[in-house]
Scaffold this active site. Structure first.
Site, PDB file in Angstrom:
ATOM      1  NE  ARG A 136      18.174 -18.534 -28.567  1.00 58.51           N
ATOM      2  CZ  ARG A 136      18.840 -19.308 -29.156  1.00 58.51           C
ATOM      3  NH1 ARG A 136      18.252 -20.097 -30.630  1.00 58.51           N
ATOM      4  NH2 ARG A 136      19.981 -19.840 -28.099  1.00 58.51           N
ATOM      5  CG  HIS A 171      14.596 -24.479 -32.227  1.00 58.76           C
ATOM      6  ND1 HIS A 171      14.960 -23.274 -31.190  1.00 58.76           N
ATOM      7  CD2 HIS A 171      16.952 -23.745 -32.551  1.00 58.76           C
ATOM      8  CE1 HIS A 171      16.247 -22.861 -31.015  1.00 58.76           C
ATOM      9  NE2 HIS A 171      16.906 -23.151 -31.267  1.00 58.76           N
TER      10      HIS A 171
END
Ligand code: NDP
Length: 311
Positions: free
Chosen positions: A226, A274
């Site tokens: 993250r 991602h």
């Protein structure tokens, strides 16, 4: 008769793959795809990835929320959820995909591929003598379901691997460390860093300007977990000055990464959208179904997240 229904929401996952996979495990489960949820009072389970704010407000009879992934930060600290157990996915497909990404990203730097990519663009034959992998110290921050496997796989390949977690782990071939006290030494001692830490209150901006400055000049930084674990502005500054030599980034504060973001213009940043890992329905469905069976029997589900801890 009141139905036992599940609501599915994901901006990226294929609902029909999940519907078919779950039908083979739980033929009696009524699978509903948002926004066609029918009577919200019949929804007992949710299978969701990045649901928008307020999504759960309709579902007052929810008994189980399954996150369609490993990182649960988007499901915690919400004001639209009744208190229910939250579980994460844990499947071998996700682990092997993540490991393949980490091995690629680490090896791209360890074998100087980023240098050859640039040399090719210049039309230049540019020899760099390879270094033995055992001389290359890699630090994996976060040794959970994904991090531990990636760290062990790197060690099996011959890298000199250090790992860091909250509680001390034992991983064959990996020198494990735990707790804040050991972080500074690790940062100064390794040359390639891989963040596999969840986004929690504790890890928020864990790697700020000070921590990045502790890394050796020209260090490589890979973030597959993250973006919140790093101070993005500090990372941009360090990449501009060369203090951090290269970065491979799969996760960002804003996704999709806005066109004006400075990362796009930095030649030493490798960007992926991602997808370091995804869940594979055929491999993850057993645990999802088993958790629903357990909740039906009044038992705790598998892979339950601790909301206090944040992961
Ligand atoms: P886990 O929850 O299994 O493991 C988290 C690890 O981080 C544990 O080793 C834990 O320590 C450690 N940790 C947590 N807080 C701290 C802290 N304050 N200090 C030191 N160590 C800490 O996560 P996974 O391995 O399954 O996944 C890691 C992250 O990867 C996810 O949270 C998610 O954000 C991200 N992810 C990204 C994907 C992508 O495509 N880019 C796909 C899937 C996941 P301990 O072992 O002691 O508890």
């Amino acid at each position: 008769m009141k139905r036992d229904a599940l609501v599915f929401y994901s901006p990226v996952d294929d609902p029909t793959a999940w519907r078919d996979a779950l039908a083979s495990e739980l033929p009696d489960l009524d699978f509903r795809i948002d926004p066609d949820v029918g009577d919200p009072a019949e929804i007992n389970y949710a299978l969701a990835w990045l649901p928008p704010k307020g999504f759960f407000r309709r579902f007052s009879n929810l008994k189980l929320l399954t996150n369609l992934g490993a990182g649960v930060d988007a499901l915690l600290n919400r004001d639209d959820l009744v208190p229910v157990p939250i579980t994460r996915l844990s499947d071998p497909g996700m682990v092997s995909l993540m490991t393949s990404y980490v091995i690629f990203a680490v090896t791209r730097y360890a074998r100087d591929m980023h240098i050859f990519e640039r040399a090719k663009r210049r039309g230049q034959w540019h020899y760099v003598h390879p270094r033995p992998l055992a001389e290359i110290k890699v630090c994996v921050l976060g040794l959970g379901e994904l991090g531990a496997h990636a760290a062990k796989s790197l060690a099996d390949m011959g890298y000199d691997v250090r790992g860091w977690s909250r509680t001390l782990k034992t991983i064959p071939g990996v020198e494990c460390h735990a707790g804040r006290g050991s972080l500074e030494t690790l940062l100064g001692d390794c040359e390639i860093f891989v963040s596999m830490l969840p986004a929690t209150n504790d890890t928020q901006a864990l790697l700020g300007a000070r921590e990045l400055a502790l890394m050796p000049a020209g260090a490589k930084f890979i973030n597959v977990s993250r973006s919140a674990v790093v101070d993005e502005a500090a990372l941009v500054a360090a990449l501009r000055s060369g203090a951090i030599g290269e970065a491979t980034l799969d996760v960002f504060g804003a996704e999709p990464l806005p066109p004006e973001h400075p990362y796009w213009a930095l030649d030493n940043v490798f960007i992926t959208p991602h997808l370091a890992s995804i869940t594979v329905p055929a491999l993850a469905v057993r645990d999802v179904a088993e958790s629903i069976r357990r909740v039906r029997r009044g038992e705790p589900p598998l892979h339950q997240v601790d909301p206090q801890r944040g992961y």
